[in-house]
Design an enzyme around this catalytic site. Sequence first.
Site, PDB file in Angstrom:
ATOM      1  N   ASP A  76       0.862  -1.186   0.000  1.00  0.00           N
ATOM      2  CA  ASP A  76       0.000   0.000   0.000  1.00  0.00           C
ATOM      3  C   ASP A  76       0.898   1.236   0.000  1.00  0.00           C
ATOM      4  O   ASP A  76       1.611   1.495   0.975  1.00  0.00           O
ATOM      5  CB  ASP A  76      -0.889  -0.032   1.251  1.00  0.00           C
ATOM      6  CG  ASP A  76      -2.061   0.933   1.173  1.00  0.00           C
ATOM      7  OD1 ASP A  76      -2.127   1.715   0.209  1.00  0.00           O
ATOM      8  OD2 ASP A  76      -2.902   0.908   2.090  1.00  0.00           O
ATOM      9  N   ASP A 100      -3.559   7.348  -3.460  1.00  0.00           N
ATOM     10  CA  ASP A 100      -3.610   6.164  -2.602  1.00  0.00           C
ATOM     11  C   ASP A 100      -3.951   4.959  -3.467  1.00  0.00           C
ATOM     12  O   ASP A 100      -5.027   4.896  -4.063  1.00  0.00           O
ATOM     13  CB  ASP A 100      -4.675   6.390  -1.516  1.00  0.00           C
ATOM     14  CG  ASP A 100      -4.685   5.312  -0.458  1.00  0.00           C
ATOM     15  OD1 ASP A 100      -3.854   4.391  -0.518  1.00  0.00           O
ATOM     16  OD2 ASP A 100      -5.530   5.408   0.456  1.00  0.00           O
ATOM     17  N   HIS A 124     -12.478   5.218   1.122  1.00  0.00           N
ATOM     18  CA  HIS A 124     -12.725   6.509   1.775  1.00  0.00           C
ATOM     19  C   HIS A 124     -12.522   7.653   0.803  1.00  0.00           C
ATOM     20  O   HIS A 124     -11.770   7.546  -0.168  1.00  0.00           O
ATOM     21  CB  HIS A 124     -11.764   6.683   2.955  1.00  0.00           C
ATOM     22  CG  HIS A 124     -10.330   6.354   2.617  1.00  0.00           C
ATOM     23  ND1 HIS A 124      -9.445   7.286   2.141  1.00  0.00           N
ATOM     24  CD2 HIS A 124      -9.654   5.176   2.661  1.00  0.00           C
ATOM     25  CE1 HIS A 124      -8.274   6.711   1.922  1.00  0.00           C
ATOM     26  NE2 HIS A 124      -8.376   5.427   2.222  1.00  0.00           N
ATOM     27  N   HIS A 148      -7.935  10.251   5.121  1.00  0.00           N
ATOM     28  CA  HIS A 148      -9.288   9.747   5.350  1.00  0.00           C
ATOM     29  C   HIS A 148     -10.255  10.917   5.452  1.00  0.00           C
ATOM     30  O   HIS A 148     -10.273  11.637   6.452  1.00  0.00           O
ATOM     31  CB  HIS A 148      -9.358   8.909   6.633  1.00  0.00           C
ATOM     32  CG  HIS A 148      -8.599   7.623   6.540  1.00  0.00           C
ATOM     33  ND1 HIS A 148      -8.021   7.023   7.630  1.00  0.00           N
ATOM     34  CD2 HIS A 148      -8.317   6.853   5.479  1.00  0.00           C
ATOM     35  CE1 HIS A 148      -7.417   5.916   7.237  1.00  0.00           C
ATOM     36  NE2 HIS A 148      -7.578   5.788   5.939  1.00  0.00           N
ATOM     37  N   GLU A 197     -10.957   0.961  -2.240  1.00  0.00           N
ATOM     38  CA  GLU A 197     -10.103  -0.160  -1.842  1.00  0.00           C
ATOM     39  C   GLU A 197     -10.953  -1.253  -1.247  1.00  0.00           C
ATOM     40  O   GLU A 197     -11.915  -0.991  -0.524  1.00  0.00           O
ATOM     41  CB  GLU A 197      -9.014   0.275  -0.863  1.00  0.00           C
ATOM     42  CG  GLU A 197      -9.473   0.818   0.458  1.00  0.00           C
ATOM     43  CD  GLU A 197      -8.311   1.210   1.361  1.00  0.00           C
ATOM     44  OE1 GLU A 197      -7.314   0.475   1.421  1.00  0.00           O
ATOM     45  OE2 GLU A 197      -8.407   2.278   2.007  1.00  0.00           O
ATOM     46  N   GLU A 228      -6.547  -1.471  -4.627  1.00  0.00           N
ATOM     47  CA  GLU A 228      -7.062  -0.117  -4.399  1.00  0.00           C
ATOM     48  C   GLU A 228      -6.658   0.820  -5.535  1.00  0.00           C
ATOM     49  O   GLU A 228      -5.544   0.747  -6.057  1.00  0.00           O
ATOM     50  CB  GLU A 228      -6.495   0.412  -3.079  1.00  0.00           C
ATOM     51  CG  GLU A 228      -6.838   1.853  -2.753  1.00  0.00           C
ATOM     52  CD  GLU A 228      -6.196   2.296  -1.447  1.00  0.00           C
ATOM     53  OE1 GLU A 228      -6.733   3.234  -0.823  1.00  0.00           O
ATOM     54  OE2 GLU A 228      -5.162   1.712  -1.042  1.00  0.00           O
TER      55      GLU A 228
END
Length: 423
Positions: A196, A207, A276, A284, A309, A404
């Site tokens: 990640d 992300d 998110h 977040h 994700e 993700e």
Amino acid sequence: MTEDPVTEEKQPQTIPLDDDNDVDDSDEEGAPETAAADGEVKKKKKKKKPKKKKKVEQGDPPRTGLSKVYPDGKYPVGEIKEYKNDNAWRTTSEEKRYLEKLAMEDPNLTYENIRRGAEVHRLVRNHARKFIHPGMTMTDIANGIEDTVRALVEENGLEAGIGFPTGLSRNNCAAHYTPNANDSIVLKKEDVLKVDIGVHVRGRILDSAFTLTFEPTYDNLLEAVKAATNTGIQEAGIDARLGEVAGAIQETMESYEVEVEGTVYPVKAIENLSGHSIELYKIHGNKSVLLVKNDDQTKMEEGEYFAIETFGSTGRGRVVESGDVSHYAKRYDASQASMRSQTAKSLLRTITKNFGSLPFCRRYLDRVGESKYLYALNHLVAQGIVQDYPPLCDAPGSMTAQFEHTILLRPTVKEVVSRGEDY
């Protein structure tokens, strides 16, 4: 990076550079001659040819900063997907096209900053897939990834850098593990490794995550999670309701099963993990995309961007906090009025200066010169000024996987900005 529990390789990019050695000399011997009016013989000058250009190639490992590869500041656009059903009209709407034009001219370069992070991510993960192998320590893997991110994004304090600690969670641990100093864990051939990676440019965080295996036992688990992520991307969009997107993710995920040594395990969506929304310098945001159907009627909105994700498991499908903490972040809403510890105050100044509200880990504190800080760090956590994020694990013996992508909800289309040839 995940929410809290209820939370063929790309070809190198090239650009032309001036080459002053490749200019055609118009006065060199042998140029054609012409007779002047006064009887003198003069040489006719040739027009200068355009200068030839040299190409700068990304090395292996990639270390050339992207500003040198894209000097015009225009970075590759991600995968474009038209909106579905009631929002299909947006693609051709003159009003929405105008809003898109304004967004492209945004002086804060929101789209370009996210796209720059995405191109860094693609290069880094392609490199990671080549160098990660069983027998490596987790620390060496993390350093290899993060050194590459820093070089490509041209790290510059809070202007550009790593978006959050590199997640390298293995097996039943689904998220929030990165090695601390003196970590001696070695990657094994039978491990299922989640990678990640976060990149930020001016606080716009990209992300994206993927899962690696080194033998085929859990290939179906990876396929289930990748398919579920793609379903989430397909269902996401302006006016999409978060609970319904979650239901579609769960349906795809749980249509798979995995056979391990003659025993068949259903793949379960991990019910207390989520995707998110992402906000400026805040990984977040205020909206969560759960992985199981629920009654959340909150809608996705134009201009937002999300990390879609998904996590699948062969275990109970629910994670708990377990193990040594490595991830931290300064809280947005924390009050410092009651803090009396001078060492904690000093550490907080370091955190604010180097990370702001971006997540960090103990290795990053080591890197900026902090030492013997654990008491002060725990004090900041106890005071509610810093949030700790322990590793999130399913049942021992189970396996988990993650995929993700970051998506932009543009006025006219949906852009899967982190999409690559690998996933």
